[in-house]
Design an enzyme around this catalytic site. Structure first.
Site, PDB file in Angstrom:
ATOM      1  N   ASN A  34      25.776  54.223  57.050  1.00 24.98           N
ATOM      2  CA  ASN A  34      26.747  55.292  57.345  1.00 24.98           C
ATOM      3  C   ASN A  34      26.464  56.554  56.508  1.00 24.98           C
ATOM      4  OD1 ASN A  34      27.605  54.598  54.813  1.00 24.98           O
ATOM      5  ND2 ASN A  34      29.742  54.189  55.374  1.00 24.98           N
ATOM      6  N   PHE A  83      21.735  45.484  52.310  1.00 27.22           N
ATOM      7  CA  PHE A  83      21.777  46.339  51.120  1.00 27.22           C
ATOM      8  C   PHE A  83      23.077  47.153  51.035  1.00 27.22           C
ATOM      9  CE2 PHE A  83      17.063  46.334  51.902  1.00 27.22           C
ATOM     10  CZ  PHE A  83      16.654  45.851  50.673  1.00 27.22           C
ATOM     11  N   LYS A  87      27.561  51.106  44.567  1.00 29.55           N
ATOM     12  CA  LYS A  87      26.873  50.484  43.423  1.00 29.55           C
ATOM     13  C   LYS A  87      27.150  51.118  42.063  1.00 29.55           C
ATOM     14  CE  LYS A  87      22.755  53.336  43.700  1.00 29.55           C
ATOM     15  NZ  LYS A  87      21.332  53.455  43.507  1.00 29.55           N
ATOM     16  N   SER A 127      23.070  41.287  42.042  1.00 25.02           N
ATOM     17  CA  SER A 127      22.782  42.156  40.894  1.00 25.02           C
ATOM     18  C   SER A 127      22.806  41.359  39.602  1.00 25.02           C
ATOM     19  CB  SER A 127      23.870  43.241  40.841  1.00 25.02           C
ATOM     20  OG  SER A 127      23.853  43.902  39.606  1.00 25.02           O
ATOM     21  N   TYR A 151      32.597  46.315  40.236  1.00 26.81           N
ATOM     22  CA  TYR A 151      31.363  46.289  41.041  1.00 26.81           C
ATOM     23  C   TYR A 151      30.696  44.916  40.946  1.00 26.81           C
ATOM     24  CZ  TYR A 151      26.413  46.602  42.036  1.00 26.81           C
ATOM     25  OH  TYR A 151      25.152  46.329  42.514  1.00 26.81           O
ATOM     26  N   LYS A 155      29.966  41.650  43.767  1.00 29.33           N
ATOM     27  CA  LYS A 155      28.698  40.978  44.059  1.00 29.33           C
ATOM     28  C   LYS A 155      28.842  39.459  43.890  1.00 29.33           C
ATOM     29  CE  LYS A 155      26.261  44.409  45.338  1.00 29.33           C
ATOM     30  NZ  LYS A 155      25.613  44.469  46.651  1.00 29.33           N
ATOM     31  N   PHE A 180      17.343  43.219  38.738  1.00 26.77           N
ATOM     32  CA  PHE A 180      17.611  43.763  37.410  1.00 26.77           C
ATOM     33  C   PHE A 180      17.674  45.296  37.554  1.00 26.77           C
ATOM     34  CE2 PHE A 180      18.258  40.352  34.379  1.00 26.77           C
ATOM     35  CZ  PHE A 180      18.301  39.331  35.303  1.00 26.77           C
ATOM     36  N   ASN A 201      22.235  56.524  36.119  1.00 22.01           N
ATOM     37  CA  ASN A 201      21.197  55.623  35.600  1.00 22.01           C
ATOM     38  C   ASN A 201      20.142  56.397  34.829  1.00 22.01           C
ATOM     39  OD1 ASN A 201      21.859  54.155  38.639  1.00 22.01           O
ATOM     40  ND2 ASN A 201      22.234  53.058  36.742  1.00 22.01           N
ATOM     41  N   ARG A 294      27.929  53.769  25.587  1.00 15.13           N
ATOM     42  CA  ARG A 294      28.696  53.925  26.824  1.00 15.13           C
ATOM     43  C   ARG A 294      29.590  52.691  26.976  1.00 15.13           C
ATOM     44  NH1 ARG A 294      25.247  54.640  32.319  1.00 15.13           N
ATOM     45  NH2 ARG A 294      24.563  52.535  31.748  1.00 15.13           N
ATOM     46  N   PRO A 295      30.893  52.892  27.205  1.00 16.22           N
ATOM     47  CA  PRO A 295      31.775  51.720  27.319  1.00 16.22           C
ATOM     48  C   PRO A 295      31.263  50.767  28.398  1.00 16.22           C
ATOM     49  CG  PRO A 295      33.069  53.751  27.336  1.00 16.22           C
ATOM     50  CD  PRO A 295      31.628  54.160  27.401  1.00 16.22           C
TER      51      PRO A 295
HETATM   52  P1  NAD Z   1      21.938  53.139  47.611  1.00 16.57           P
HETATM   53  O1  NAD Z   1      23.311  53.666  47.422  1.00 16.57           O
HETATM   54  O2  NAD Z   1      20.797  54.055  47.471  1.00 16.57           O
HETATM   55  O3  NAD Z   1      21.837  52.435  49.051  1.00 16.57           O
HETATM   56  C1  NAD Z   1      22.949  51.829  49.693  1.00 16.57           C
HETATM   57  C2  NAD Z   1      22.979  52.327  51.112  1.00 16.57           C
HETATM   58  O4  NAD Z   1      24.082  51.723  51.783  1.00 16.57           O
HETATM   59  C3  NAD Z   1      23.163  53.833  51.211  1.00 16.57           C
HETATM   60  O5  NAD Z   1      22.216  54.375  52.109  1.00 16.57           O
HETATM   61  C4  NAD Z   1      24.580  53.996  51.733  1.00 16.57           C
HETATM   62  O6  NAD Z   1      24.733  55.146  52.525  1.00 16.57           O
HETATM   63  C5  NAD Z   1      24.746  52.702  52.532  1.00 16.57           C
HETATM   64  N1  NAD Z   1      26.133  52.280  52.693  1.00 16.57           N
HETATM   65  C6  NAD Z   1      27.100  52.195  51.750  1.00 16.57           C
HETATM   66  N2  NAD Z   1      28.253  51.766  52.289  1.00 16.57           N
HETATM   67  C7  NAD Z   1      28.003  51.562  53.608  1.00 16.57           C
HETATM   68  C8  NAD Z   1      28.789  51.129  54.701  1.00 16.57           C
HETATM   69  N3  NAD Z   1      30.091  50.817  54.559  1.00 16.57           N
HETATM   70  N4  NAD Z   1      28.209  51.020  55.904  1.00 16.57           N
HETATM   71  C9  NAD Z   1      26.898  51.327  56.087  1.00 16.57           C
HETATM   72  N5  NAD Z   1      26.116  51.771  55.095  1.00 16.57           N
HETATM   73  C10 NAD Z   1      26.654  51.886  53.863  1.00 16.57           C
HETATM   74  O7  NAD Z   1      21.782  51.884  46.630  1.00 16.57           O
HETATM   75  P2  NAD Z   1      20.498  51.035  46.267  1.00 16.57           P
HETATM   76  O8  NAD Z   1      20.155  51.327  44.858  1.00 16.57           O
HETATM   77  O9  NAD Z   1      19.472  51.176  47.304  1.00 16.57           O
HETATM   78  O10 NAD Z   1      21.124  49.578  46.301  1.00 16.57           O
HETATM   79  C11 NAD Z   1      20.986  48.732  47.425  1.00 16.57           C
HETATM   80  C12 NAD Z   1      21.710  47.422  47.143  1.00 16.57           C
HETATM   81  O11 NAD Z   1      21.165  46.824  45.980  1.00 16.57           O
HETATM   82  C13 NAD Z   1      23.210  47.563  46.892  1.00 16.57           C
HETATM   83  O12 NAD Z   1      23.855  46.462  47.488  1.00 16.57           O
HETATM   84  C14 NAD Z   1      23.317  47.494  45.392  1.00 16.57           C
HETATM   85  O13 NAD Z   1      24.584  47.015  44.996  1.00 16.57           O
HETATM   86  C15 NAD Z   1      22.207  46.526  45.063  1.00 16.57           C
HETATM   87  N6  NAD Z   1      21.676  46.663  43.707  1.00 16.57           N
HETATM   88  C16 NAD Z   1      21.193  47.865  43.288  1.00 16.57           C
HETATM   89  C17 NAD Z   1      20.688  48.004  42.005  1.00 16.57           C
HETATM   90  C18 NAD Z   1      20.192  49.345  41.494  1.00 16.57           C
HETATM   91  O14 NAD Z   1      20.150  49.505  40.273  1.00 16.57           O
HETATM   92  N7  NAD Z   1      19.824  50.284  42.335  1.00 16.57           N
HETATM   93  C19 NAD Z   1      20.664  46.890  41.148  1.00 16.57           C
HETATM   94  C20 NAD Z   1      21.143  45.672  41.608  1.00 16.57           C
HETATM   95  C21 NAD Z   1      21.653  45.564  42.899  1.00 16.57           C
HETATM   96  C1  WQD Z   2      20.051  51.521  31.329  1.00 20.30           C
HETATM   97  C2  WQD Z   2      20.039  51.771  29.820  1.00 20.30           C
HETATM   98  C3  WQD Z   2      22.120  52.629  28.959  1.00 20.30           C
HETATM   99  C4  WQD Z   2      21.936  56.478  31.077  1.00 20.30           C
HETATM  100  C5  WQD Z   2      23.052  49.544  36.132  1.00 20.30           C
HETATM  101  C6  WQD Z   2      24.236  48.791  36.672  1.00 20.30           C
HETATM  102  C7  WQD Z   2      23.815  47.406  37.087  1.00 20.30           C
HETATM  103  C8  WQD Z   2      22.619  47.457  38.035  1.00 20.30           C
HETATM  104  C9  WQD Z   2      21.508  48.236  37.448  1.00 20.30           C
HETATM  105  C10 WQD Z   2      23.427  47.593  40.290  1.00 20.30           C
HETATM  106  C11 WQD Z   2      21.317  51.332  29.127  1.00 20.30           C
HETATM  107  C12 WQD Z   2      21.012  53.649  28.809  1.00 20.30           C
HETATM  108  C13 WQD Z   2      21.675  55.203  30.591  1.00 20.30           C
HETATM  109  C14 WQD Z   2      21.868  57.586  30.175  1.00 20.30           C
HETATM  110  C15 WQD Z   2      21.272  56.065  28.405  1.00 20.30           C
HETATM  111  N1  WQD Z   2      22.963  48.131  39.245  1.00 20.30           N
HETATM  112  N2  WQD Z   2      21.343  55.005  29.284  1.00 20.30           N
HETATM  113  N3  WQD Z   2      21.527  57.332  28.885  1.00 20.30           N
HETATM  114  O1  WQD Z   2      23.638  50.072  33.054  1.00 20.30           O
HETATM  115  O2  WQD Z   2      21.564  48.627  32.818  1.00 20.30           O
HETATM  116  O3  WQD Z   2      22.590  48.874  34.995  1.00 20.30           O
HETATM  117  O4  WQD Z   2      21.992  49.534  37.088  1.00 20.30           O
HETATM  118  O5  WQD Z   2      23.645  46.433  40.482  1.00 20.30           O
HETATM  119  O6  WQD Z   2      24.902  46.844  37.711  1.00 20.30           O
HETATM  120  O7  WQD Z   2      25.203  48.694  35.648  1.00 20.30           O
HETATM  121  O8  WQD Z   2      21.417  50.819  34.032  1.00 20.30           O
HETATM  122  O9  WQD Z   2      20.136  52.919  34.027  1.00 20.30           O
HETATM  123  O10 WQD Z   2      22.647  53.027  33.706  1.00 20.30           O
HETATM  124  O11 WQD Z   2      21.207  52.111  31.894  1.00 20.30           O
HETATM  125  O12 WQD Z   2      20.973  55.903  27.234  1.00 20.30           O
HETATM  126  O13 WQD Z   2      22.122  58.725  30.563  1.00 20.30           O
HETATM  127  O14 WQD Z   2      19.934  53.184  29.602  1.00 20.30           O
HETATM  128  O15 WQD Z   2      22.969  52.642  27.858  1.00 20.30           O
HETATM  129  O16 WQD Z   2      20.963  50.835  27.865  1.00 20.30           O
HETATM  130  P1  WQD Z   2      22.372  49.589  33.599  1.00 20.30           P
HETATM  131  P2  WQD Z   2      21.360  52.304  33.483  1.00 20.30           P
END
Ligand code: NAD
Ligand code: WQD
Length: 340
Positions: A34, A83, A87, A127, A151, A155, A180, A201, A294-295
């Site tokens: 979407n 996906f 997030k 995640s 969040y 998951k 990760f 991030n 960061r909290p």
């Molecule tokens: P992203 O936000 O880039 O991609 C998610 C996509 O889903 C987006 O294109 C968004 O528009 C779409 N979307 C969201 N809600 C929707 C809905 N209701 N209907 C249809 N489309 C929708 O995120 P990403 O980094 O590519 O993450 C993909 C998946 O991997 C997510 O489920 C996320 O929770 C998981 N994940 C991501 C990370 C990370 O650090 N990037 C880490 C662990 C898990």
């Molecule tokens: C990485 C490190 C921060 C930003 C997140 C989600 C997790 C998963 C992966 C989806 C940490 C430090 C960060 C900045 C910093 N996503 N940092 N300055 O928090 O490990 O994980 O993404 O599932 O659920 O929480 O990733 O990239 O935010 O942080 O110093 O401006 O970088 O403290 O040590 P994180 P991150």
């Protein structure tokens, strides 16, 4: 006949790279997104990067069962990679209902439509955040789960739902992959991470500092019990994540039921090590200042990646230098992301 894979969230960061990987290996790929957190331009870039088009792309919300059912009626879907989700950890604290609605509600809607259309094969995006504040690293799939924010709880809730569904529908085949920290970009330079607003991030933030969009990185704490005091994470190249999904599809039929795997490299990298590696890759020093923690952050999250290696005879191959090099190439070529 090539397999048709439905990719929800296929225009997003990980989804777009996975689409390229699947197209490059002969799959027919149908995208549902979407675009709440992605640009439709990503779809053109997927086709250009892969050198062949998607079978179709629909602007559909996964919670919209009728629209989703229409997609399953139009295409003979062999497997789904799910996906689509919200997030951002911080946002999930402020908008818990929205997060449960999209992440859990969207998964339920998808599962019911899959059931109606007798589609039994699913790869689900989980995640590492389900582990919460790890007491011991590396984390195996058997490590205790203790999510610390809404969040991460969405998951884990989805994983529980999938377990229950698999217990009932005994011919279901589900792989939940706990990623990760996915970073980097496709080496072709057209696809990468394009966060809206100020990046949450670390890697996209560092990339924007390098390109001059942000002044300096705030390093969130240098008093953690880690070698240099900054947070340690298991960064994994998004192309390895994409490849991992292709390999997962090949292993869906190994057995029925629900299986959970970590998707990481097994290598921990501190924030300061990441800053140094990115400086090296970009040829630009990354200014930073140390600020308060960061909290909600944890000291160290690193995967034990051996389960996937044993089950699939597959491991990640791209190192931190490649992650930084490819993220930098995308940032340099697309200083404003996908905005035209
Ligand atoms: P992203 O936000 O880039 O991609 C998610 C996509 O889903 C987006 O294109 C968004 O528009 C779409 N979307 C969201 N809600 C929707 C809905 N209701 N209907 C249809 N489309 C929708 O995120 P990403 O980094 O590519 O993450 C993909 C998946 O991997 C997510 O489920 C996320 O929770 C998981 N994940 C991501 C990370 C990370 O650090 N990037 C880490 C662990 C898990
Ligand atoms: C990485 C490190 C921060 C930003 C997140 C989600 C997790 C998963 C992966 C989806 C940490 C430090 C960060 C900045 C910093 N996503 N940092 N300055 O928090 O490990 O994980 O993404 O599932 O659920 O929480 O990733 O990239 O935010 O942080 O110093 O401006 O970088 O403290 O040590 P994180 P991150």
């Amino acid at each position: 006949m090539p397999e048709t894979v439905l990719v929800t969230g296929g225009a997003g960061f990980i989804g777009s790279h996975t689409c390229v990987e699947l197209l490059a290996h002969g799959y027919e790929v149908v995208v549902v997104d979407n675009h709440v957190n992605s640009s439709p331009h990503a779809l053109e870039r997927i086709a250009k990067t892969a050198g062949r088009p998607l079978a179709a792309a629909y602007r559909v919300d996964v919670r919209d069962r009728l629209a989703l059912a229409q997609v399953f009626t139009t295409h003979q879907v062999d497997a789904v990679i799910h996906f689509a989700a919200h997030k951002a950890v911080g946002e999930s604290v402020a908008l818990p209902v929205e997060y449960y609605d999209t992440n859990v509600g969207g998964t339920c809607a998808l599962l019911s439509v899959m059931h109606e259309h007798a589609v039994r094969r699913l790869v689900f995006s989980s995640s590492c955040s389900v582990y919460g504040d790890a007491r011991t690293v590396p984390l195996t799939e058997q490590s205790p789960v203790a999510p610390t924010n809404p969040y991460a709880r969405t998951k884990l809730t989805c994983e529980r739902i999938l377990e229950d569904v698999c217990a009932h529908l005994t011919d279901m085949k589900v792989l939940a992959l706990r990623y990760f920290n996915p970073v980097g970009a496709h080496p072709g330079g057209l696809l990468g991470e394009d966060p809206q607003g100020i990046p949450n991030n670390v890697m996209p933030y560092v990339a924007q500092v390098a390109v001059g969009r942000r002044e300096r990185l705030s390093v969130f704490g240098d008093d953690y019990p880690t070698p240099d005091g900054t947070g340690v994470r298991d960064y994994i190249h998004v192309m390895d994540v994409a490849e991992g999904h292709r390999v997962a599809l090949q292993h869906l039929d190994d057995r029925t039921g629900m299986r959970v795997f970590n998707l990481g490299t097994g290598t921990g990298t501190s924030v300061l090590q990441l800053v140094a590696a990115f400086g090296e890759a970009s040829g630009r020093p990354i200014p930073y200042q140390v600020v308060d923690r960061r909290p909600g952050d944890v000291a160290e999250l690193v995967a034990d990646a051996s389960a996937v290696a044993d089950a699939w005879e597959w491991t990640t191959t791209r190192d931190l230098a490649a992650m930084c090099r490819d993220a930098w190439r995308f940032q340099e070529l697309n200083p404003h992301g996908y905005a035209h």
